[in-house]
Enzyme design. Structure first.
Site, PDB file in Angstrom:
ATOM      1  N   TYR A  31      -3.989   1.600  15.960  1.00  0.00           N
ATOM      2  CA  TYR A  31      -2.760   1.638  16.769  1.00  0.00           C
ATOM      3  C   TYR A  31      -3.027   1.374  18.247  1.00  0.00           C
ATOM      4  O   TYR A  31      -2.316   0.613  18.884  1.00  0.00           O
ATOM      5  CB  TYR A  31      -2.034   2.977  16.580  1.00  0.00           C
ATOM      6  CG  TYR A  31      -1.463   3.077  15.180  1.00  0.00           C
ATOM      7  CD1 TYR A  31      -0.224   2.535  14.883  1.00  0.00           C
ATOM      8  CD2 TYR A  31      -2.208   3.648  14.148  1.00  0.00           C
ATOM      9  CE1 TYR A  31       0.291   2.560  13.589  1.00  0.00           C
ATOM     10  CE2 TYR A  31      -1.700   3.686  12.853  1.00  0.00           C
ATOM     11  CZ  TYR A  31      -0.458   3.141  12.579  1.00  0.00           C
ATOM     12  OH  TYR A  31       0.027   3.155  11.309  1.00  0.00           O
ATOM     13  N   ARG A  44       0.856  -1.192   0.000  1.00  0.00           N
ATOM     14  CA  ARG A  44       0.000   0.000   0.000  1.00  0.00           C
ATOM     15  C   ARG A  44       0.890   1.239   0.000  1.00  0.00           C
ATOM     16  O   ARG A  44       1.624   1.476   0.952  1.00  0.00           O
ATOM     17  CB  ARG A  44      -0.900  -0.016   1.245  1.00  0.00           C
ATOM     18  CG  ARG A  44      -1.712   1.244   1.425  1.00  0.00           C
ATOM     19  CD  ARG A  44      -2.665   1.157   2.626  1.00  0.00           C
ATOM     20  NE  ARG A  44      -3.381   2.406   2.754  1.00  0.00           N
ATOM     21  CZ  ARG A  44      -3.287   3.255   3.783  1.00  0.00           C
ATOM     22  NH1 ARG A  44      -2.506   2.970   4.825  1.00  0.00           N
ATOM     23  NH2 ARG A  44      -3.971   4.376   3.793  1.00  0.00           N
ATOM     24  N   ASN A  48      -7.206   1.563  10.007  1.00  0.00           N
ATOM     25  CA  ASN A  48      -5.880   1.810  10.593  1.00  0.00           C
ATOM     26  C   ASN A  48      -6.043   1.776  12.105  1.00  0.00           C
ATOM     27  O   ASN A  48      -6.862   2.516  12.655  1.00  0.00           O
ATOM     28  CB  ASN A  48      -5.353   3.194  10.197  1.00  0.00           C
ATOM     29  CG  ASN A  48      -5.096   3.323   8.702  1.00  0.00           C
ATOM     30  OD1 ASN A  48      -5.242   2.361   7.946  1.00  0.00           O
ATOM     31  ND2 ASN A  48      -4.705   4.506   8.278  1.00  0.00           N
ATOM     32  N   GLU A  76      -3.396  -0.269   8.194  1.00  0.00           N
ATOM     33  CA  GLU A  76      -2.199   0.127   8.952  1.00  0.00           C
ATOM     34  C   GLU A  76      -2.277  -0.469  10.355  1.00  0.00           C
ATOM     35  O   GLU A  76      -3.323  -0.403  10.997  1.00  0.00           O
ATOM     36  CB  GLU A  76      -2.089   1.648   9.136  1.00  0.00           C
ATOM     37  CG  GLU A  76      -1.644   2.393   7.925  1.00  0.00           C
ATOM     38  CD  GLU A  76      -1.511   3.894   8.164  1.00  0.00           C
ATOM     39  OE1 GLU A  76      -1.230   4.306   9.308  1.00  0.00           O
ATOM     40  OE2 GLU A  76      -1.703   4.636   7.196  1.00  0.00           O
ATOM     41  N   GLU A 102      -7.231   8.347   6.662  1.00  0.00           N
ATOM     42  CA  GLU A 102      -7.508   8.997   7.944  1.00  0.00           C
ATOM     43  C   GLU A 102      -7.962  10.443   7.795  1.00  0.00           C
ATOM     44  O   GLU A 102      -7.260  11.373   8.243  1.00  0.00           O
ATOM     45  CB  GLU A 102      -6.278   8.910   8.857  1.00  0.00           C
ATOM     46  CG  GLU A 102      -5.842   7.484   9.139  1.00  0.00           C
ATOM     47  CD  GLU A 102      -4.764   7.380  10.228  1.00  0.00           C
ATOM     48  OE1 GLU A 102      -4.365   8.419  10.773  1.00  0.00           O
ATOM     49  OE2 GLU A 102      -4.342   6.255  10.524  1.00  0.00           O
ATOM     50  N   HIS A 139      -2.890  10.932   1.161  1.00  0.00           N
ATOM     51  CA  HIS A 139      -2.310  10.692   2.484  1.00  0.00           C
ATOM     52  C   HIS A 139      -1.735  12.028   2.951  1.00  0.00           C
ATOM     53  O   HIS A 139      -0.534  12.172   3.163  1.00  0.00           O
ATOM     54  CB  HIS A 139      -1.267   9.581   2.426  1.00  0.00           C
ATOM     55  CG  HIS A 139      -1.018   8.894   3.737  1.00  0.00           C
ATOM     56  ND1 HIS A 139      -1.143   7.541   3.939  1.00  0.00           N
ATOM     57  CD2 HIS A 139      -0.657   9.401   4.949  1.00  0.00           C
ATOM     58  CE1 HIS A 139      -0.855   7.239   5.195  1.00  0.00           C
ATOM     59  NE2 HIS A 139      -0.553   8.363   5.827  1.00  0.00           N
TER      60      HIS A 139
HETATM   61  C1  FCB Z   1      -1.086   7.003  10.941  1.00  0.00           C
HETATM   62  C2  FCB Z   1      -0.707   7.576   9.606  1.00  0.00           C
HETATM   63  C3  FCB Z   1       0.636   7.109   9.103  1.00  0.00           C
HETATM   64  C4  FCB Z   1       1.651   7.008  10.204  1.00  0.00           C
HETATM   65  C5  FCB Z   1       1.101   6.227  11.364  1.00  0.00           C
HETATM   66  C6  FCB Z   1       2.066   6.030  12.498  1.00  0.00           C
HETATM   67  O1  FCB Z   1      -1.995   7.845  11.570  1.00  0.00           O
HETATM   68  O2  FCB Z   1      -1.692   7.272   8.647  1.00  0.00           O
HETATM   69  O3  FCB Z   1       1.041   7.977   8.066  1.00  0.00           O
HETATM   70  O4  FCB Z   1       2.060   8.266  10.571  1.00  0.00           O
HETATM   71  O5  FCB Z   1      -0.049   6.857  11.853  1.00  0.00           O
END
Ligand code: FCB
Length: 472
Positions: free
Chosen positions: A310, A91, A308, A376, A180, A135
């Site tokens: 985290y 990607r 995405n 992500e 995002e 992006h």
């Molecule tokens: C996300 C972004 C990516 C990167 C990660 C850590 O929010 O999409 O570009 O910065 O975080």
């Protein structure tokens, strides 16, 4: 899509207890501004991030995307690394400032040529191209005309999508219109932590709508250009948890969930903005930027959702008298984000794979059985090359293992999840943090541009070869 089976044949002969479908997309992700460099080459025009990074104090270590990982010149080497890992899919994002010609009168074909070569190199290596159209690197000329607070930007985005689709539409297998949009709107126009660095909650809400409109128009443009790939969007969906069951904490969670998740998912998948969020923000904007027909455009059916993920959020009401004037969330000055108990990454982000499973299951429960990709997921750690040329990163291996196991659980519970993209292939420019945070499977020495596979890259290659994970 292959159904998970207890005795399914694997793509290798190794053992894996948590098996994934044979046609699962094992991937890695990057974004143009974070890796390409070459900001003045090939007819590229400036983006909001060039301007933002040139402003003293905006980036932690003063870094810019001027050289980044020099991927613009080294893409063949990078595709070879992907092949070495055995990636099924990659990607990348297309930089709008490479495609839009100065003044906006036409298309810069030299910019299209770069991505054309990249896509061909991927296909020659047996890697499926997945393209993100936005992006975060808005052409600066468009920001000068109002950026995402100007409705016309959405139309320009659709024209740009058509141009890219006209060139790459026969080979890209999955499109993400936006990456995002929450960050583009709420960090770019609300808190000002991201380019273009504006600080107006009203602008953030206006930008949200125009980004969503841009997504809908681009989805239609991609289809009109007879692209053969799937069309979707990548959202930073979050699992928002209240810190207690006290009504004020539950209400804080409702508001953050509304402003992070539902403000995007509802218009995209139900054709309406959440009524509670519109009511909450009535003192900031009258929402008159939403015009007749917009929601039908925004809810144009998509083929797949990109998620995405985290970390989860733990929120509650602020103690009386305490307020957060710098919050990116409109109407959330009286909300506190609590640290989630447990370990954190080098970003200070909590490590909680249950959040990923809950996000995926929650989307299926609330919005139906839509195909999804984890577009992500990954972690930053302090990684160093040892004298023997290795980069030991056991914490990243643990993070990825735990999150892939959570993905497997969600799939076993019925989520139609078709691929997983590690953020990121390479260490790169991490926005406001500059080069101080390393997310890559591959270490980059920014002085020499030398690439070194981290231990996690070797681990990921084994996982891919085995078609899954061993349980721990
Ligand atoms: C996300 C972004 C990516 C990167 C990660 C850590 O929010 O999409 O570009 O910065 O975080």
């Amino acid at each position: 899509m292959t159904i998970l089976g207890a005795t399914e044949t694997l793509t290798g002969d190794r053992r894996a207890d948590l098996r994934f479908p044979v046609d699962f997309w094992w991937g890695a992700a990057t974004a143009a501004y974070q890796i390409e460099g070459a900001v003045t080459e090939g007819g590229r025009t400036p983006s909001i991030w060039d301007v933002f990074t040139a402003t003293p104090g905006r980036i932690e270590d003063g870094g810019t995307g001027e050289t980044a990982t020099d991927h613009f010149h080294r893409y063949r080497e990078d595709v070879a690394l992907m092949a070495e890992l055995g990636l099924a899919a990659y990607r990348f994002s297309v930089a709008w400032p490479r495609i839009r010609s100065a003044g906006g009168a036409g298309v810069n074909t030299a910019g299209l040529d770069f991505y054309d070569r990249l896509v061909d190199a991927l296909l020659a290596a047996g890697i499926t191209p997945v393209a993100t159209l936005y992006h975060w690197d808005l052409p600066q000329e468009l920001e000068q005309a109002g950026g995402w607070t100007n409705r016309d930007t959405a139309g320009h985005f659709a024209d740009y999508a058509s141009a890219v689709a006209g060139r790459l539409g026969d080979r890209v297998r999955l499109w993400n219109t936006l990456n995002e949009p929450w960050c583009s709107a709420f960090l770019g126009y609300g808190s000002g932590g991201h380019a273009p660095g504006r600080t107006s909650h009203r602008d953030a809400l206006t930008a949200t709508h125009h980004l969503l409109l841009a997504h809908g128009l681009a989805t239609r443009a991609l289809r009109a250009a007879a692209t053969t790939g799937q069309v979707g969007i990548a959202l930073n969906a979050g699992r928002v948890r209240p810190v207690s069951t006290a009504p004020a904490d539950l209400d804080a969670a409702r508001r953050i969930d509304g402003l992070l998740n539902r403000i995007f998912f509802d218009p995209l998948l139900r054709g309406a903005y959440p009524a509670d969020i519109q009511a909450d923000t009535a003192g900031i904007t009258d929402w008159s930027f939403v015009r007749d027909g917009d929601l039908a455009v925004i809810s144009t059916p998509i083929d797949a959702l990109g998620i995405n993920y985290y970390q989860p959020d733990l929120v509650g009401a602020a103690p009386a008298g305490q307020s957060d004037p710098g919050t990116p969330y409109p109407t959330a000055q009286d909300i506190v984000f609590h640290p989630t108990p447990g370990p954190v990454t080098d970003m200070g982000w909590s490590i909680d794979p249950t959040g990923l499973r809950e996000v995926l299951l929650g989307i299926r429960r609330d919005y139906g059985d839509i195909p999804m990709y984890v577009t992500e997921n990954g972690a930053a750690y302090v990684d160093r090359v040892t004298p023997d040329g290795r980069v030991p990163d056991p914490e990243r291996i643990d993070y990825l293992h735990a999150h892939l196991a959570a993905v497997h659980e969600a799939m076993s519970a019925g989520v139609d999840l078709r691929g997983y993209f590690v953020w990121s292939l390479l260490d790169n420019f991490e926005w406001g943090y500059g080069y101080s945070k390393r997310f890559g499977l591959v270490h980059v020495d920014y002085a020499t541009q030398a690439r070194t596979l981290k231990d996690s890259a070797h681990w990921y290659r084994e996982v891919i070869a085995a078609g899954g994970l061993e349980t721990r």
